[in-house]
Design a protein around this motif. Structure first.
Motif, short mmCIF file in Angstrom:
data_model
loop_
_atom_site.label_atom_id
_atom_site.label_comp_id
_atom_site.label_asym_id
_atom_site.label_seq_id
_atom_site.Cartn_x
_atom_site.Cartn_y
_atom_site.Cartn_z
N GLU A 103 11.42 -1.53 6.73
CA GLU A 103 11.80 -0.11 6.62
C GLU A 103 12.93 0.09 5.61
N PHE A 104 12.86 1.19 4.91
CA PHE A 104 13.94 1.58 3.98
C PHE A 104 14.25 3.06 4.20
N SER A 105 15.38 3.50 3.68
CA SER A 105 15.79 4.89 3.96
C SER A 105 15.01 5.87 3.09
N ARG A 106 14.74 7.01 3.69
CA ARG A 106 14.04 8.10 2.99
C ARG A 106 14.91 8.62 1.87
N LEU A 107 14.30 9.11 0.85
CA LEU A 107 15.04 9.82 -0.18
C LEU A 107 15.19 11.27 0.23
N ARG A 157 0.85 -1.20 0.00
CA ARG A 157 0.00 0.00 0.00
C ARG A 157 0.88 1.24 0.00
N PHE A 158 0.33 2.30 -0.57
CA PHE A 158 0.96 3.61 -0.45
C PHE A 158 0.02 4.44 0.42
N PRO A 159 0.50 4.87 1.60
CA PRO A 159 -0.42 5.47 2.58
C PRO A 159 -0.17 6.96 2.87
N PRO A 160 -0.44 7.86 1.93
CA PRO A 160 -0.19 9.26 2.20
C PRO A 160 -1.21 9.87 3.15
N GLU A 161 -0.76 10.85 3.90
CA GLU A 161 -1.71 11.66 4.66
C GLU A 161 -2.10 12.84 3.77
N PRO A 162 -3.40 13.06 3.53
CA PRO A 162 -3.79 14.15 2.61
C PRO A 162 -3.64 15.53 3.25
N GLY A 166 10.15 12.37 -2.73
CA GLY A 166 10.31 11.27 -1.77
C GLY A 166 9.13 10.30 -1.85
N HIS A 167 7.93 10.87 -1.95
CA HIS A 167 6.75 10.01 -2.11
C HIS A 167 6.83 9.22 -3.41
N ALA A 168 7.40 9.85 -4.44
CA ALA A 168 7.51 9.15 -5.73
C ALA A 168 8.28 7.85 -5.53
P1 ATP Z 1 4.16 13.73 7.36
O1 ATP Z 1 5.18 14.39 8.22
O2 ATP Z 1 3.07 14.63 6.94
O3 ATP Z 1 3.70 12.39 7.86
P2 ATP Z 1 5.41 12.20 5.28
O4 ATP Z 1 6.48 12.68 4.38
O5 ATP Z 1 5.64 11.05 6.16
O6 ATP Z 1 4.97 13.50 6.04
P3 ATP Z 1 3.08 10.80 4.33
O7 ATP Z 1 1.96 11.33 3.54
O8 ATP Z 1 2.80 10.28 5.67
O9 ATP Z 1 4.15 11.97 4.39
O10 ATP Z 1 3.89 9.75 3.47
C1 ATP Z 1 3.29 8.72 2.73
C2 ATP Z 1 4.30 7.64 2.49
O11 ATP Z 1 5.41 8.14 1.75
C3 ATP Z 1 4.85 7.06 3.78
O12 ATP Z 1 4.85 5.65 3.66
C4 ATP Z 1 6.24 7.59 3.85
O13 ATP Z 1 7.10 6.68 4.49
C5 ATP Z 1 6.61 7.77 2.38
N1 ATP Z 1 7.59 8.85 2.25
C6 ATP Z 1 7.45 10.12 2.66
N2 ATP Z 1 8.57 10.82 2.44
C7 ATP Z 1 9.46 9.98 1.86
C8 ATP Z 1 10.81 10.11 1.38
N3 ATP Z 1 11.46 11.26 1.47
N4 ATP Z 1 11.40 9.02 0.85
C9 ATP Z 1 10.73 7.87 0.75
N5 ATP Z 1 9.47 7.67 1.18
C10 ATP Z 1 8.83 8.71 1.73
#
Ligand code: ATP
Ligand code: MG
Length: 574
Positions: free
Chosen positions: A267-271, A39-44, A51-53
């Protein structure tokens, strides 16, 4: 590699990584009956960024390659920061990136009733209690990284009383902050997340974008997230490293409730990308404080910004693939992303001529009123992209940078007074006269052309330079926007709280050129198409026009990597 692994990697388009290896092993062991659900779980609460990409590419890409499904789930537990504009923008962006959730679009708020029931169950198990400590007291009781916390005086409330109070919380009998529901775990745990975390809080007066005014209590993210994953039958819950410390809490909820399925979190590292930021809070501040035009400002690292800037979705997917998935934190150079864009566009962007800083050239011996139509290929390698007609006329524009009265050095191969240059795809011209205004500024060149040079250089003539040009009679006027990095600092995100990250904003991130002239074929350009303006870079048409209705073109990326130079300068200045 075992036979099974070889067989499976056959239909994978992406290279392996540690997450794919785990999934391969799970499939080999027939865990989850071999199913893969991500799943991709963004907060709207904002627009998606680069990073989300990476997370979208990872989750949807894995589901595709393993013939599984990927859900789009909005983690909407924080109504006062969320809204439907963001919900829609997120859907748009995921689709534009090339992914499809099919029927699997969910909201955590779809589960509010079930989550409430789970909370009641926890209370009945003696694993949750209603606490009345103030936020401040709660912080004191929590302890620190080095000291254990203290039990809340409300911790031993009888089950019946907890059930009654929780029901009354839901019924709206208490004010915001008066009471919360907490999990009863361990106030002495070395993991602070396990020190009786809050699982429900009271929020009156907010209208939730999905549930309206139905609820005045809202579940916390940690509690909601793992249970939503479970309810959806997620097999592999992929998230960024900062959630590793939350995993024991997720496990505690699932184990305590003895749920039928237990998603595996990996878990993986943030971009993070140099010279920009990926913190939603800071991106929101850029928009709200007017540092940029909006979420889709082409300088923003948002998906909407990159789309408007002209980055093709395939280039963004390619970038995610190249940087890979690991557990180590790193900051990726912007040049890597831009190179992906450049490679993608070089292969398929039709070529056009555009003069960004025009200087008028009158070709004195070219017949007045004559317009020739020159047929020119759209791409130097790819014939399938066809050709277009370019008008040649007595007056043309060339770029100011392509003329100097005297060559500054031997490398200068463009036009000089008395010198010759070829107009790309057209004739050789000679500069006979330089016209200046009262201030000594060059306003026009008088040139002559050699009719024998169309498409050929007559023998014995040394014309090395080729410059681009546009017919003055037929060219179209446009505004062109050139972008530079948004920040001057390689890691503006690293600015500590309280430190002002906007101090690192690059005041020269946008250069607007209003006098540009484009070859007429660009009148047909559509938003979403990409062009190479020869010698100037890759460009796309902006959805907006100027106040007078002229088209606006954005430079997507330069022709060559300009980041290497910036890095060298940064290294030199220490
Ligand atoms: P918030 O502080 O609002 O929670 P967030 O960047 O975590 O910000 P979310 O909408 O919660 O935003 O993120 C949705 C998904 O995208 C989550 O699974 C999060 O781990 C992933 N994600 C967010 N930022 C990054 C990033 N920089 N690199 C990789 N994945 C990311
Ligand atoms: Mg988050």
């Amino acid at each position: 590699m075992s036979d099974k692994e070889t067989a499976m990697s056959d239909d994978h388009t992406a290279p392996s990584n540690f997450i794919r290896q785990i999934i391969d092993e799970d499939i080999a062991a027939n865990k989850n009956d071999g199913r893969v659900v991500t799943r991709f779980p963004p907060e709207p609460n904002g627009y998606l960024h680069i990073g989300h990409a990476k997370s979208i590419w990872l989750n949807f890409g894995i589901a595709e390659d393993y013939h599984g499904t990927c859900h789009l789930r909005f983690d909407d537990t924080n109504p006062h920061k969320e809204n439907v504009e963001f919900v829609e923008a997120i859907q748009n962006d995921v689709r534009w990136l090339g992914y499809d959730w099919g029927e699997h679009r969910y909201f955590a708020s779809d589960y509010f009733e079930q989550l409430y029931d789970f909370a009641v169950q926890l209370i009945k198990l003696g694993k949750a209690y209603v606490c009345e400590l103030s936020a401040e007291a709660m912080r004191e009781y929590r302890g620190t990284l080095t000291e254990p916390g203290k039990n809340s005086p409300y911790r031993e409330r009888p089950v019946e009383e907890n059930l009654d109070l929780f029901a009354r919380m839901r019924a709206g009998e208490f004010a915001d902050g008066e009471k919360v529901l907490r999990a009863k775990i361990d106030m002495a745990s070395p993991n602070i997340n396990l020190r009786d975390p809050t699982i429900y809080r009271i929020r009156h007066g907010v209208v939730h974008h999905q549930t309206g005014a139905e609820w005045c209590i809202y579940p916390m993210y940690d509690y909601t997230h793992c249970l939503s994953d479970m309810l959806e039958g997620i097999t592999h819950s992929l998230c960024t490293l900062e959630f590793a410390d939350h995993r024991p809490l997720y496990d505690w909820f699932l184990d305590t409730l003895e749920t039928p399925c237990h998603p595996q979190q990996i878990e993986f590292s943030r971009l993070s990308l140099q010279y920009t930021i990926t913190s939603k809070r800071k991106l929101t501040a850029l928009v709200e404080d007017g540092h940029v035009e909006g979420w889709d400002d082409p300088r923003m690292p948002t998906i909407a910004g990159m789309r408007r800037r002209g980055y093709p979705p395939a280039a963004i997917r390619d970038f995610c693939q190249r940087i890979g998935v690991t557990k180590s934190d790193n900051s990726v150079e912007m040049g890597v992303l831009e190179n992906c864009v450049r490679e993608e566009l070089n292969a398929r962007a039709p070529r056009r001529m555009a003069v960004l800083n025009p200087l008028k050239v009158v070709i004195s011996n070219y017949p007045e009123g004559q317009v020739e139509s020159l047929t020119v290929a759209n791409h130097p390698q790819d014939e399938s992209l066809g050709s277009r007609e370019i008008p040649m006329s007595r007056e043309v524009y060339i770029d100011r940078a392509d003329f100097m009265e005297v060559a500054p050095n031997k490398k200068f191969k463009r036009l000089v007074a008395g010198g010759e240059v070829r107009l790309r795809n057209s004739y050789v011209i000679r500069c006979d006269e330089v016209i200046k205004d009262g201030q000594g500024e060059i306003v026009e060149l008088r040139c002559s052309y050699d009719p024998a040079t169309l498409g050929a250089n007559p023998e014995g003539r040394k014309v090395k330079g080729v410059i681009h040009w546009v017919s003055a009679a037929r060219g179209i006027h446009a505004e062109v926007r050139l972008y530079d990095r948004l920040f001057n600092h390689p890691t503006p995100d690293a600015a500590k709280d309280g430190e002002d990250f906007t101090a690192h904003l690059n005041p020269e991130s946008l250069l607007t050129l209003t006098q540009c002239v484009l070859e007429p074929a660009l009148a047909e350009a559509q938003v979403g198409e990409h062009y190479q303006f020869e010698r100037e870079g890759y460009f796309c048409k902006d959805p907006a026009t100027t106040a007078s209705g002229a088209p606006i073109f954005n430079r997507t990326v330069t022709l060559r990597d300009s980041w290497a130079k910036i890095e060298q300068q940064a290294a030199r200045s220490g």
